[in-house]
Design an enzyme around this catalytic site. Structure first.
Site, PDB file in Angstrom:
ATOM      1  N   LYS A  16       0.820  -1.210   0.000  1.00  0.00           N
ATOM      2  CA  LYS A  16       0.000   0.000   0.000  1.00  0.00           C
ATOM      3  C   LYS A  16       0.857   1.266   0.000  1.00  0.00           C
ATOM      4  O   LYS A  16       0.323   2.377  -0.070  1.00  0.00           O
ATOM      5  CB  LYS A  16      -0.932   0.005   1.214  1.00  0.00           C
ATOM      6  CG  LYS A  16      -2.024  -1.060   1.183  1.00  0.00           C
ATOM      7  CD  LYS A  16      -2.889  -0.983   2.439  1.00  0.00           C
ATOM      8  CE  LYS A  16      -4.132  -1.856   2.339  1.00  0.00           C
ATOM      9  NZ  LYS A  16      -3.830  -3.282   2.228  1.00  0.00           N
ATOM     10  N   THR A  63      10.521  -3.868   2.548  1.00  0.00           N
ATOM     11  CA  THR A  63       9.587  -4.815   3.121  1.00  0.00           C
ATOM     12  C   THR A  63      10.151  -6.218   2.979  1.00  0.00           C
ATOM     13  O   THR A  63      11.288  -6.405   2.543  1.00  0.00           O
ATOM     14  CB  THR A  63       8.193  -4.661   2.476  1.00  0.00           C
ATOM     15  OG1 THR A  63       7.247  -5.455   3.186  1.00  0.00           O
ATOM     16  CG2 THR A  63       8.200  -5.044   1.015  1.00  0.00           C
ATOM     17  N   LYS A  67      14.337  -6.914   5.201  1.00  0.00           N
ATOM     18  CA  LYS A  67      14.553  -5.989   6.310  1.00  0.00           C
ATOM     19  C   LYS A  67      15.831  -6.269   7.095  1.00  0.00           C
ATOM     20  O   LYS A  67      16.406  -5.352   7.677  1.00  0.00           O
ATOM     21  CB  LYS A  67      13.347  -5.993   7.254  1.00  0.00           C
ATOM     22  CG  LYS A  67      12.106  -5.329   6.665  1.00  0.00           C
ATOM     23  CD  LYS A  67      11.023  -5.171   7.708  1.00  0.00           C
ATOM     24  CE  LYS A  67       9.847  -4.395   7.146  1.00  0.00           C
ATOM     25  NZ  LYS A  67       8.816  -4.101   8.167  1.00  0.00           N
ATOM     26  N   ASN A  88      13.611  -0.708   7.673  1.00  0.00           N
ATOM     27  CA  ASN A  88      12.468  -0.578   6.767  1.00  0.00           C
ATOM     28  C   ASN A  88      12.546   0.685   5.908  1.00  0.00           C
ATOM     29  O   ASN A  88      11.689   0.899   5.061  1.00  0.00           O
ATOM     30  CB  ASN A  88      11.143  -0.600   7.547  1.00  0.00           C
ATOM     31  CG  ASN A  88      10.806   0.733   8.193  1.00  0.00           C
ATOM     32  OD1 ASN A  88      11.701   1.467   8.621  1.00  0.00           O
ATOM     33  ND2 ASN A  88       9.532   1.054   8.264  1.00  0.00           N
ATOM     34  N   ASP A 103       9.230   1.639  11.938  1.00  0.00           N
ATOM     35  CA  ASP A 103       8.115   0.811  12.396  1.00  0.00           C
ATOM     36  C   ASP A 103       7.783   1.065  13.862  1.00  0.00           C
ATOM     37  O   ASP A 103       6.609   1.114  14.241  1.00  0.00           O
ATOM     38  CB  ASP A 103       8.438  -0.675  12.198  1.00  0.00           C
ATOM     39  CG  ASP A 103       8.283  -1.127  10.758  1.00  0.00           C
ATOM     40  OD1 ASP A 103       7.508  -0.498  10.014  1.00  0.00           O
ATOM     41  OD2 ASP A 103       8.939  -2.113  10.375  1.00  0.00           O
ATOM     42  N   GLY A 130       8.344 -12.327  14.557  1.00  0.00           N
ATOM     43  CA  GLY A 130       8.974 -11.927  13.307  1.00  0.00           C
ATOM     44  C   GLY A 130       9.437 -10.481  13.327  1.00  0.00           C
ATOM     45  O   GLY A 130       9.637  -9.874  14.378  1.00  0.00           O
ATOM     46  N   GLY A 131       9.592  -9.916  12.116  1.00  0.00           N
ATOM     47  CA  GLY A 131      10.127  -8.562  11.988  1.00  0.00           C
ATOM     48  C   GLY A 131       9.277  -7.499  12.652  1.00  0.00           C
ATOM     49  O   GLY A 131       9.802  -6.597  13.318  1.00  0.00           O
TER      50      GLY A 131
END
Length: 284
Positions: A16, A63, A67, A88, A103, A130-131
């Site tokens: 997006k 993404t 990363k 990121n 983030d 996760g990330g």
């Protein structure tokens, strides 16, 4: 054109980010562009080498699955990105490439009014290792939360806590623990701040559902799901039905994008309508 930025990943069609940055560029009337670029793991080094010599390239968002893989290819790493262990956002500056992580800032943005208050105790139940979870764990540890981190592998969750939030009395558990009903009697939560955060892909379109029993949720908990497709996940829908306050994944997505936008284009993102126009564009 005054420059361009990109988002890179594999796959990338679902991103997006071009819609978000394109919306802001249009609102500001900037003669700049933001694109999506499909970059494979094998092509990551070649991509960065090609962009280094382009004076119009301002940088890129990063993404999955890049990363962490991108880190050794950069000239500098912002301290927060180094702590989180993931990048990121890459910015072309000072003759080199600097890696950032927005983030954590994006995640905290919708919680700022609550975090500005004093609390006797702060606890967050976090799902995922996760990330996204790395940024969430780092951000909430810095805000004084005691963390309960749940993953399919409790050992991995323990290692992540030891790496990112050493010294705190945090807890690692198997994700299955949250699937079963509990009769645990929660104490008085007045003056406390409780969060439940889904920082995993569970519940995302095309992914397995998140199985969570709300008996594990103290009264007054804020339920936060970082998933953006769908925007209203089953977790959020059930939380709202039960009367909990909720935060959806678009909040974090837009917040982290706004931080990157200003680094790319030197102007704050135009958010004077509380992101309502952008949300209308992004929501089906």
């Amino acid at each position: 054109m005054t420059g361009y930025a990109e988002v890179i990943g594999d796959p990338i069609a679902q991103s997006k980010s071009p819609a978000i940055h394109g919306y802001w560029l249009s609102k500001l009337g900037l003669d700049a562009a933001y694109r999506a670029a499909l970059v494979s793991v094998e092509g990551l080094e070649t991509y960065l080498a090609s962009r280094r010599g382009d004076p119009q390239w301002r940088g890129c968002n990063v993404t999955m699955p890049h990363k962490q893989a991108v880190i050794p290819l950069l000239d500098r790493l912002d301290p927060l990105a180094a702590r989180i262990g993931a990048v990121n956002t890459i910015i072309a500056e000072d003759g080199g490439l600097t890696g950032y992580n927005t983030d954590a800032r994006g995640f905290l943005e919708p919680l700022r009014s609550r975090l500005a208050k004093q609390h006797y105790f702060r606890m967050a139940r976090i799902i995922g290792t996760g990330g996204a979870a790395r940024a969430v764990v780092t951000a909430l540890a810095d805000e004084g939360f005691t963390l309960v981190l749940a993953g399919r592998d409790a050992g991995k969750a323990r290692a992540l806590l030891d790496e990112l939030a050493p010294g705190g009395e945090h807890h690692a558990i198997d994700l299955a623990h949250f699937a079963d009903e509990t009769d645990f009697p929660f104490d008085d939560r007045e003056g406390c701040l409780d969060l439940l955060v889904n920082a995993s892909p569970l519940g995302m379109a095309g992914q397995p559902p998140l199985v969570y029993d709300f008996s594990h949720t103290p009264p007054g908990t804020v339920v936060y799901d970082v998933v953006t497709d769908p925007v209203v996940t089953r977790l959020l829908a059930e939380a709202r039905r039960r009367g909990f306050s909720t935060v959806d994944g678009l909040s974090m997505l837009i917040g982290q994008a706004a931080a990157a936008f200003e680094m790319f284009f030197g102007r704050p993102a135009p958010r004077h309508d509380a992101d309502m126009g952008l949300r209308a564009l992004l929501s089906p």
